[in-house]
Design an enzyme around this catalytic site. Structure first.
Site, PDB file in Angstrom:
ATOM      1  N   VAL A 189       0.871  -1.166   0.000  1.00 26.26           N
ATOM      2  CA  VAL A 189       0.000   0.000   0.000  1.00 26.26           C
ATOM      3  C   VAL A 189       0.913   1.223   0.000  1.00 26.26           C
ATOM      4  O   VAL A 189       1.935   1.234   0.683  1.00 26.26           O
ATOM      5  CB  VAL A 189      -0.914   0.022   1.247  1.00 26.26           C
ATOM      6  CG1 VAL A 189      -1.796   1.266   1.261  1.00 26.26           C
ATOM      7  CG2 VAL A 189      -1.765  -1.245   1.319  1.00 26.26           C
ATOM      8  N   CYS A 190       0.561   2.223  -0.793  1.00 26.95           N
ATOM      9  CA  CYS A 190       1.232   3.528  -0.732  1.00 26.95           C
ATOM     10  C   CYS A 190       2.736   3.362  -1.032  1.00 26.95           C
ATOM     11  O   CYS A 190       3.110   2.654  -1.972  1.00 26.95           O
ATOM     12  CB  CYS A 190       0.949   4.150   0.639  1.00 26.95           C
ATOM     13  SG  CYS A 190       1.198   5.934   0.763  1.00 26.95           S
ATOM     14  N   THR A 191       3.591   3.990  -0.248  1.00 26.23           N
ATOM     15  CA  THR A 191       5.030   3.888  -0.500  1.00 26.23           C
ATOM     16  C   THR A 191       5.602   2.525  -0.121  1.00 26.23           C
ATOM     17  O   THR A 191       6.809   2.305  -0.301  1.00 26.23           O
ATOM     18  CB  THR A 191       5.813   4.981   0.256  1.00 26.23           C
ATOM     19  OG1 THR A 191       5.546   4.856   1.651  1.00 26.23           O
ATOM     20  CG2 THR A 191       5.418   6.366  -0.223  1.00 26.23           C
ATOM     21  N   THR A 221       1.694   3.480  -6.545  1.00 25.30           N
ATOM     22  CA  THR A 221       2.242   3.896  -5.261  1.00 25.30           C
ATOM     23  C   THR A 221       1.562   5.199  -4.882  1.00 25.30           C
ATOM     24  O   THR A 221       0.595   5.619  -5.532  1.00 25.30           O
ATOM     25  CB  THR A 221       3.777   4.075  -5.347  1.00 25.30           C
ATOM     26  OG1 THR A 221       4.306   4.353  -4.033  1.00 25.30           O
ATOM     27  CG2 THR A 221       4.165   5.223  -6.274  1.00 25.30           C
TER      28      THR A 221
END
Lengths: 249, 249
Positions: free
Chosen positions: A137-139, A156
């Site tokens: 998830v995300c970075t 990202t």
């Protein structure tokens, strides 16, 4: 309401009164005895709170699933704001096999440190050899990238897209989640919930995934429509990044 | 990648490389020194993980805000599945004043026990006297009801709506969140995110709330459209409640 002791009888009474099923009360199988997917969520210092907890909420409702929070060491792991901690119930040294690995994102400090932490990267690579799904998830995508696990395309956090492309040679796709083989990357923070529902469908079928969506009443109606970076003004992006930076340790 | 030590320099380098602002690194004011809203989230045994963490993620990005997890005692508080714990950093006895109180929901066991716990109910009533906003997510509304704080209308988890109406004499409104005076109740689990964005707008203005929505990339696109109980089949509702019961301790 005059008694601090809550007996099984009073809880069952409340459960019946609530109109909710009471079957699970006191009878849930110990985690070790459950037969569904074994899902591991990696926590590391500075993670963003919703990144692991949104997917964990969804995936914990899969039949027989276990969701385990895993850290470099056991114990509380602090979020990017420093104000909240989630407990890692297992250390990476205790976990060899998972059906699903989820790597959440973090602020700059946490992401940068995790990308340079050989203990975490080695563990991610080792666990990935046997997973059915390896996810971020995300970075968290950048951490999968640092572990050498990204190919072709990924998503990202919107602000990290140029870094993703230039560092790992993969194409950034601005979707809620992107699947390449067994690797699924999700966009920023809240996108992990959408990704987890997709994953729930793959793991247990779409009927179960739809029921989980109802179980968590996920019928989103945000009061604003400003969550998409592709349509956001430069000023809004700047303010978003400033609020993040100021809230993070 | 050969060094487990992450120095301030390497973190700053990573932050710059990520293209994200580095202003917050190592410079965030200690929580005590922050001047924004003081937000307290009540944790109690058996809470549902996303109920407090979704709103906490959103509200922690408000300028100068502090979000504190508060329990009957300090220490880890387990979720309804028993598989995850979030740390309560303060005990209720340590907290008298909050700008925002948030009471999350739980499974049957947790909700029933909290509704009968005079220590928690007395604390909620005492803190509510001075809050700007008193809020709940999911079956947290029933706990506000048990504390005597609901008037006229409210929302809650869809399956708990009949209980809400019959027990507290308030009208169930099937919306993502319902405001009556300073009390805001949110619907089930994920609805806390929508409610928190609304609340962010009230606390810091809509520009900030929109920026927070972008900061958490909340542009929801679930792969299914089954999160609304009003349009769900009886079979899907039954399956949703069964999955919840089986996943809960």
């Amino acid at each position: 309401m005059s008694d601090t002791q809550t007996t099984r009888r009073t809880v069952l009474t409340a459960a019946v009164a609530l109109g909710l099923p009471a079957a699970g009360i006191g009878t849930a199988a110990a985690a070790e005895g459950r037969r569904g997917p074994k899902i591991g969520v990696l926590l590391y210092d500075g993670f963003s709170l919703l990144d692991p907890t949104g997917p964990a909420e969804v995936l914990s409702r899969l039949p027989g699933a276990t969701v385990t929070m895993i850290g470099e060491r056991r114990g509380p792991v602090r979020t990017d704001t420093g104000a909240t901690a989630v407990v890692a119930d297992r250390a990476v040294s205790e976990v060899d096999r998972l059906d699903v690995l989820l790597v959440p994102g973090a602020g700059n400090r946490g992401t940068g440190a995790a990308m340079q932490n050989p203990v975490l990267l080695d563990w991610i690579r080792r666990v990935d050899r046997h997973t059915t799904w390896t996810t971020s998830v995300c970075t968290g995508a950048l951490i999968l990238g640092a572990a050498g696990l990204l190919r072709e395309r990924a998503t990202t956090y919107w602000a990290a897209a140029p870094y993703l492309e230039s560092t790992f040679g993969v194409r950034y796709v601005p979707e809620r989640y992107v699947r390449v083989g067994k690797v699924i990357t999700a966009a920023g923070v809240s996108a992990g919930i959408d990704m987890a529902l997709f994953l729930a469908g793959k793991l247990a079928g779409e009927d179960v995934a739809r029921a989980i969506q109802l179980a968590v009443e996920y019928d989103p109606h945000p009061p604003f429509d400003s969550g998409n970076a592709a349509t956001a003004s430069p000023q809004l992006k700047e303010l978003a990044l400033r609020l993040l930076a100021e809230s993070q340790q």
